[in-house]
Scaffold this motif. Structure first.
Motif, PDB file in Angstrom:
ATOM      1  N   LEU A   8       0.861  -1.182   0.000  1.00 14.69           N
ATOM      2  CA  LEU A   8       0.000   0.000   0.000  1.00 14.69           C
ATOM      3  C   LEU A   8       0.895   1.229   0.000  1.00 14.69           C
ATOM      4  CD1 LEU A   8      -2.614  -1.002   2.727  1.00 14.69           C
ATOM      5  CD2 LEU A   8      -2.942  -1.007   0.261  1.00 14.69           C
ATOM      6  N   VAL A   9       0.428   2.302  -0.627  1.00 14.29           N
ATOM      7  CA  VAL A   9       1.187   3.553  -0.581  1.00 14.29           C
ATOM      8  C   VAL A   9       1.064   4.143   0.817  1.00 14.29           C
ATOM      9  CG1 VAL A   9       0.873   4.023  -3.052  1.00 14.29           C
ATOM     10  CG2 VAL A   9      -0.706   5.027  -1.397  1.00 14.29           C
ATOM     11  N   SER A  10       1.950   5.043   1.141  1.00 18.98           N
ATOM     12  CA  SER A  10       1.877   5.724   2.435  1.00 18.98           C
ATOM     13  C   SER A  10       0.656   6.634   2.464  1.00 18.98           C
ATOM     14  CB  SER A  10       3.148   6.548   2.668  1.00 18.98           C
ATOM     15  OG  SER A  10       3.199   7.626   1.746  1.00 18.98           O
ATOM     16  N   THR A  13       1.299   9.773   0.494  1.00 19.92           N
ATOM     17  CA  THR A  13       1.153   9.594  -0.953  1.00 19.92           C
ATOM     18  C   THR A  13      -0.321   9.480  -1.331  1.00 19.92           C
ATOM     19  OG1 THR A  13       3.305   8.507  -1.060  1.00 19.92           O
ATOM     20  CG2 THR A  13       1.826   8.161  -2.922  1.00 19.92           C
ATOM     21  N   ALA A  14      -1.106   8.780  -0.525  1.00 19.98           N
ATOM     22  CA  ALA A  14      -2.541   8.632  -0.802  1.00 19.98           C
ATOM     23  C   ALA A  14      -3.254   9.986  -0.775  1.00 19.98           C
ATOM     24  CB  ALA A  14      -3.172   7.675   0.203  1.00 19.98           C
ATOM     25  N   LYS A  15      -2.902  10.828   0.190  1.00 21.25           N
ATOM     26  CA  LYS A  15      -3.516  12.160   0.274  1.00 21.25           C
ATOM     27  C   LYS A  15      -3.131  13.006  -0.934  1.00 21.25           C
ATOM     28  CE  LYS A  15      -4.013  12.520   5.285  1.00 21.25           C
ATOM     29  NZ  LYS A  15      -3.572  13.220   6.507  1.00 21.25           N
ATOM     30  N   LEU A  16      -1.891  12.915  -1.352  1.00 23.36           N
ATOM     31  CA  LEU A  16      -1.423  13.640  -2.525  1.00 23.36           C
ATOM     32  C   LEU A  16      -2.157  13.157  -3.781  1.00 23.36           C
ATOM     33  CD1 LEU A  16       0.583  15.812  -3.391  1.00 23.36           C
ATOM     34  CD2 LEU A  16       2.337  14.047  -3.536  1.00 23.36           C
ATOM     35  N   ALA A  17      -2.341  11.851  -3.888  1.00 25.04           N
ATOM     36  CA  ALA A  17      -3.070  11.286  -5.027  1.00 25.04           C
ATOM     37  C   ALA A  17      -4.521  11.778  -5.038  1.00 25.04           C
ATOM     38  CB  ALA A  17      -3.029   9.758  -4.973  1.00 25.04           C
ATOM     39  N   LYS A  18      -5.129  11.847  -3.864  1.00 20.98           N
ATOM     40  CA  LYS A  18      -6.503  12.343  -3.748  1.00 20.98           C
ATOM     41  C   LYS A  18      -6.583  13.794  -4.230  1.00 20.98           C
ATOM     42  CE  LYS A  18     -10.139  12.946  -0.281  1.00 20.98           C
ATOM     43  NZ  LYS A  18     -10.483  12.779   1.143  1.00 20.98           N
ATOM     44  N   ASP A  54     -16.633  16.351  10.358  1.00 16.42           N
ATOM     45  CA  ASP A  54     -15.375  16.081  11.057  1.00 16.42           C
ATOM     46  C   ASP A  54     -14.742  14.737  10.718  1.00 16.42           C
ATOM     47  OD1 ASP A  54     -15.744  18.551  12.270  1.00 16.42           O
ATOM     48  OD2 ASP A  54     -16.740  17.689  14.007  1.00 16.42           O
ATOM     49  N   VAL A  55     -15.104  14.136   9.590  1.00 15.38           N
ATOM     50  CA  VAL A  55     -14.520  12.865   9.182  1.00 15.38           C
ATOM     51  C   VAL A  55     -14.066  12.972   7.725  1.00 15.38           C
ATOM     52  CG1 VAL A  55     -14.943  10.418   8.793  1.00 15.38           C
ATOM     53  CG2 VAL A  55     -15.945  11.530  10.781  1.00 15.38           C
ATOM     54  N   VAL A  56     -12.819  12.591   7.467  1.00 13.39           N
ATOM     55  CA  VAL A  56     -12.287  12.593   6.105  1.00 13.39           C
ATOM     56  C   VAL A  56     -11.867  11.166   5.766  1.00 13.39           C
ATOM     57  CG1 VAL A  56     -10.437  13.426   4.620  1.00 13.39           C
ATOM     58  CG2 VAL A  56     -11.532  14.982   6.230  1.00 13.39           C
ATOM     59  N   LYS A  57     -12.295  10.709   4.600  1.00 12.06           N
ATOM     60  CA  LYS A  57     -11.983   9.360   4.147  1.00 12.06           C
ATOM     61  C   LYS A  57     -10.971   9.454   3.003  1.00 12.06           C
ATOM     62  CE  LYS A  57     -14.695   6.278   1.588  1.00 12.06           C
ATOM     63  NZ  LYS A  57     -15.957   5.630   1.294  1.00 12.06           N
ATOM     64  N   THR A  58      -9.860   8.731   3.122  1.00 12.98           N
ATOM     65  CA  THR A  58      -8.834   8.711   2.087  1.00 12.98           C
ATOM     66  C   THR A  58      -8.639   7.279   1.615  1.00 12.98           C
ATOM     67  OG1 THR A  58      -7.698  10.577   3.137  1.00 12.98           O
ATOM     68  CG2 THR A  58      -6.441   9.309   1.526  1.00 12.98           C
ATOM     69  N   ARG A  59      -8.766   7.062   0.312  1.00 17.94           N
ATOM     70  CA  ARG A  59      -8.534   5.742  -0.256  1.00 17.94           C
ATOM     71  C   ARG A  59      -7.026   5.490  -0.319  1.00 17.94           C
ATOM     72  NH1 ARG A  59     -12.977   6.221  -5.145  1.00 17.94           N
ATOM     73  NH2 ARG A  59     -14.755   6.321  -3.735  1.00 17.94           N
ATOM     74  N   ILE A  60      -6.614   4.305   0.093  1.00 17.91           N
ATOM     75  CA  ILE A  60      -5.195   3.943   0.105  1.00 17.91           C
ATOM     76  C   ILE A  60      -4.973   2.859  -0.957  1.00 17.91           C
ATOM     77  CG2 ILE A  60      -3.238   3.174   1.494  1.00 17.91           C
ATOM     78  CD1 ILE A  60      -4.513   5.604   2.753  1.00 17.91           C
ATOM     79  N   PRO A  61      -4.479   3.244  -2.128  1.00 15.54           N
ATOM     80  CA  PRO A  61      -4.256   2.242  -3.179  1.00 15.54           C
ATOM     81  C   PRO A  61      -2.951   1.478  -2.963  1.00 15.54           C
ATOM     82  CG  PRO A  61      -3.602   4.395  -3.969  1.00 15.54           C
ATOM     83  CD  PRO A  61      -4.162   4.595  -2.577  1.00 15.54           C
ATOM     84  N   THR A  62      -2.828   0.373  -3.662  1.00 17.57           N
ATOM     85  CA  THR A  62      -1.535  -0.296  -3.705  1.00 17.57           C
ATOM     86  C   THR A  62      -0.629   0.535  -4.609  1.00 17.57           C
ATOM     87  OG1 THR A  62      -2.151  -1.638  -5.609  1.00 17.57           O
ATOM     88  CG2 THR A  62      -2.547  -2.598  -3.411  1.00 17.57           C
TER      89      THR A  62
END
Length: 144
Positions: A8-10, A13-18, A54-62
């Motif tokens: 999985l990416v860090s 990195t996932a936040k940057l991708a988002k 108050d909730v943020v969802k970030t997808r974490i790709p491989t």
């Protein structure tokens, strides 16, 4: 010999991708509490949309999934090469340009290499993914 795994990416990195528009489905998701944020979610039991605060969802790709997204959506190719001089792997990031008759090429002048010492394949790929995302606007060039 150690097998290469699909990591999985860090979260960074996932936040940057988002930020850059990554929205593909992922089997891993990070949910964080961030005051002042809100998003819409669909409640299937109630059959309606609700605002969740108050909730943020970030997808974490491989790493492989994000690498594919960059190739297909941003026309950026990341290749990992072994470099015995540095004792490990290093990423090459290139812009893909469509040429005549739909043939795609990697332009040498639009490539960047990150020299890394003693890097594993996965660390080199993560560094390449981050670089590509951080510099994606720089790569939005038009060939004449």
């Amino acid at each position: 010999m150690k097998m290469i795994s699909d990591e999985l990416v860090s979260l960074e990195t996932a936040k940057l991708a988002k930020e850059k528009g990554f929205n593909w489905l992922c089997s891993s998701v990070k949910i964080e509490t961030i005051e002042g944020s809100e998003r819409e979610v669909y409640d299937e039991e109630e059959c309606r949309w609700e605002t969740v605060k108050d909730v943020v969802k970030t997808r974490i790709p491989t790493q492989t999934r994000l690498q594919r997204w960059l190739r297909e959506e941003k026309m950026m190719h990341i290749e990992i090469a072994h470099n015995p001089m540095y004792g490990g792997f290093m990423p090459f990031i290139c812009k893909i340009v469509e040429g005549e008759e739909g043939v795609f090429t990697l332009l040498e002048k639009n490539c960047h290499c990150i020299a890394m010492r003693n890097a594993t394949y996965e660390k080199a790929l993560e560094a390449g993914l981050q670089y590509a995302l951080e510099h994606s606007e720089m790569w939005d060039i038009k060939e004449e």
